[in-house]
Design an enzyme around this catalytic site. Structure first.
Site, PDB file in Angstrom:
ATOM      1  N   ASP A  17       0.829  -1.214   0.000  1.00  0.00           N
ATOM      2  CA  ASP A  17       0.000   0.000   0.000  1.00  0.00           C
ATOM      3  C   ASP A  17       0.861   1.262   0.000  1.00  0.00           C
ATOM      4  O   ASP A  17       0.526   2.264  -0.611  1.00  0.00           O
ATOM      5  CB  ASP A  17      -0.935   0.014   1.218  1.00  0.00           C
ATOM      6  CG  ASP A  17      -2.043  -1.027   1.052  1.00  0.00           C
ATOM      7  OD1 ASP A  17      -2.176  -1.546  -0.087  1.00  0.00           O
ATOM      8  OD2 ASP A  17      -2.732  -1.323   2.034  1.00  0.00           O
ATOM      9  N   CYS A  18       1.974   1.203   0.729  1.00  0.00           N
ATOM     10  CA  CYS A  18       2.793   2.415   0.809  1.00  0.00           C
ATOM     11  C   CYS A  18       3.921   2.445  -0.228  1.00  0.00           C
ATOM     12  O   CYS A  18       4.447   3.494  -0.556  1.00  0.00           O
ATOM     13  CB  CYS A  18       3.333   2.605   2.220  1.00  0.00           C
ATOM     14  SG  CYS A  18       4.065   1.127   2.925  1.00  0.00           S
ATOM     15  N   TYR A  19       4.326   1.252  -0.728  1.00  0.00           N
ATOM     16  CA  TYR A  19       5.343   1.194  -1.792  1.00  0.00           C
ATOM     17  C   TYR A  19       4.680   0.552  -3.001  1.00  0.00           C
ATOM     18  O   TYR A  19       4.654  -0.665  -3.133  1.00  0.00           O
ATOM     19  CB  TYR A  19       6.537   0.346  -1.353  1.00  0.00           C
ATOM     20  CG  TYR A  19       7.324   0.929  -0.201  1.00  0.00           C
ATOM     21  CD1 TYR A  19       8.127   2.051  -0.398  1.00  0.00           C
ATOM     22  CD2 TYR A  19       7.285   0.341   1.057  1.00  0.00           C
ATOM     23  CE1 TYR A  19       8.863   2.578   0.659  1.00  0.00           C
ATOM     24  CE2 TYR A  19       8.018   0.859   2.114  1.00  0.00           C
ATOM     25  CZ  TYR A  19       8.807   1.982   1.911  1.00  0.00           C
ATOM     26  OH  TYR A  19       9.536   2.501   2.935  1.00  0.00           O
TER      27      TYR A  19
END
Ligand code: SF4
Ligand code: SF4
Lengths: 140, 385
Positions: free
Chosen positions: B129-131
């Site tokens: 989700d963040c990368y």
């Protein structure tokens, strides 16, 4: 028929070094001149020859040698050289059969004496820095 | 007579320190004796330049946009470790290239980085989700990286066995090509110039010792892996040292290409030749005596590398002077010897360190902690037979 000259390097397996194989080349109407030889019983032997004869006869002669189990290398004026990449480690000197590659025991730099070189090519693969190349990479 | 490192550093700063390379110190001790040397010399520089397989580099690439949590990483087709934080990796010297194998492995990537060459970086990820990025492909150079430091878990071997081969076939080993029927002997040492042979009791080398690593500033950070320092006393009173090792660190960005070299050992793999220079402060006469030990009194064992056993039997104990002579006799057979490490380069490093200290550009550090003494090595028990 025109005569050509061919310089060849022969590598004899240990069990063949005491057999008179090279002299049989006269049977193919070839003349030869031994430029260098490094042969001692029970060890791999090296001979560098200059062959003279017709192209067809030279081919027959070399086929004969190969059938006898001898490794034939043909070269023109191939040289072994070490370049800037050399780190003077000495690994190549451990496999050089002729003493062409030696360490200078004062400076511990690598020294190369082309006159002693048999063009066997062992040093090319033994050099960890890949600093030795042959003029013609196909020889080795 | 004794001197502290602080006192010696003061002399260095004033440009008054007397610095000798270890070889020069050995020669002077022969002429003038230990007490005179201890008085006169302040620092002895030791050095080595040899293949050190347990070497590698820690790299941080910085974040791409969108960012990626790299889990499969290759540099010029050589795999690097993907189990650290998003854009951190470690590349090991012996990692074979996916295409060229040992002809271009991890060591070659490190060599090319230090030479300032462009390297192709490919990385893949499952995406998070963040990368969100799943794949990147780009070119990097050393100067593009945030951090790039060499971190070598096992370097500067104090002493290493020499190798020969009693079998009737050629053996390709990390000790070079060993010819059949004891056709050659190879050895790897800087001998009387070698750091850990000059400070065998680890009196001055410790955690935090500043060194020259591949021409740049580096530090001893820990004991090396597989370090062992139990020495045997011989009948003549000489010592036969074991194999202590050091874990070292240093910024890749300060290194010089001349002092590291990627290597391919035929039939074995790639490795990195690493250059290390070590300043040894002459703290007292006892230490000067250790610093003055010559190749004639430093020993190693010759082992048969055709024997694939953990506990090989030594064929012969030899001094480094005998190995350096070029010929050694075993069981009546005279065998050619050849070095694998470069004494030529080690001397350049010892000289360069000497010049740096003389010029005030290198002052010594005191160890922040002692290195542990290890008198045995554990083996690995495997299952089955
Ligand atoms: S090719 Fe290399 S190993 Fe062979 S003789 Fe010449 S220098 Fe020595
Ligand atoms: S093995 Fe290669 S690097 Fe080492 S001395 Fe020979 S040519 Fe130089």
């Amino acid at each position: 028929m025109e005569e050509t000259h061919e310089k060849v390097g022969l590598e004899f397996p240990p069990e063949k070094t005491d057999k008179p194989i090279v002299t049989n080349l006269v049977k193919f109407n070839l003349t030869f001149n031994i430029l260098k030889a490094y042969v001692s019983p029970g060890k791999t032997g090296y001979i560098i020859l200059e062959l003279a004869g017709t192209d067809a006869n030279i081919k027959k002669g070399l086929d004969y040698l190969e059938n006898e189990g001898i490794i034939v290398k043909i070269y023109t004026d191939s040289v072994i050289r070490y370049e800037e990449k050399c780190m003077h480690c000495g690994a190549c000197t451990s496999v050089c059969p002729s003493g062409a590659l030696t360490m200078n025991r004062d400076t511990w730099e690598l020294e190369f004496n082309m006159d002693k070189c048999l063009l066997c090519g062992h040093c090319v693969r033994a050099c960890p820095a890949r600093a030795i190349k042959s003029f013609d990479d196909t020889i080795f | 007579m004794s001197k502290t490192i602080q006192e010696i550093n003061e002399k260095i700063k004033k440009g008054k320190a007397v610095v000798f390379t270890a070889e020069e110190a050995v020669a002077m001790a022969k002429e003038q004796g230990i007490p005179a040397c201890a008085k006169k010399i302040d620092v002895v520089t030791a050095a080595t330049f040899g293949a050190m397989c347990s070497s590698g580099a820690m790299l941080n690439f910085g974040h791409s946009d969108p960012p990626i949590r790299m889990s499969e990483i290759t540099l010029n087709g050589v795999q690097a470790y993907g189990g650290l934080a998003a854009v951190d990796t470690y590349i090991g010297a012996t990692q074979p290239g996916e295409e060229k194998g040992a002809e271009y492995g991890g060591a070659h990537v490190i060599e090319d980085l230090v030479a300032g060459k462009e390297i192709e970086l490919c990385a893949r990820s499952g995406g998070t989700d963040c990368y969100t990025a799943k794949e990147i492909r780009t070119k990097i150079k050393l100067s593009d990286l945030n951090q790039a430091y060499m971190f070598n878990p096992r370097n500067a071997y104090q002493n290493y066995s020499a190798a020969t081969n009693t079998s009737n076939t050629t053996k390709k080993t990390y000790m070079g090509t060993l010819l059949p029927n004891m056709g050659n002997i190879t050895y790897s040492t800087a001998g009387e110039l070698s750091p850990l042979l000059k400070d065998p009791k680890l009196r001055t080398i410790g955690i935090g010792t500043k060194i020259l690593l591949c021409g740049g500033e580096g530090f001893v950070v820990f004991e090396g892996t597989q370090a062992i320092n139990n020495a045997a006393e011989l009948e003549n009173g000489d010592m036969h040292y074991a194999g202590y090792t050091l874990c070292v660190i240093g910024d890749l960005k300060g290194m010089k290409s001349a002092y590291l070299k990627a290597a391919t050992f035929e039939g074995y793999g790639s490795s990195l030749y690493v250059g290390i220079g070590m300043p040894l402060p002459v703290i007292d006469e006892d230490f000067m005596a250790d610093l003055a030990v010559s190749n004639a009194h430093l020993y190693t064992n010759i082992f048969d590398y055709s024997e694939s056993k953990r506990q090989r039997k030594a064929l012969k104990r030899v001094s480094y002077a005998e190995l350096r002579s070029g010929l050694v006799e075993i069981n009546g057979k005279t065998i050619r010897t050849a070095p694998l490490s470069s004494l030529y380069k080690a001397r350049l490093i010892a000289d360069e360190l000497k010049e740096k200290i003389l010029g005030g550009a290198f002052v010594m550090t005191e160890a922040v902690s002692k290195l542990p003494v290890r008198d045995s090595l554990k083996g690995l028990v495997t299952e089955g037979k």
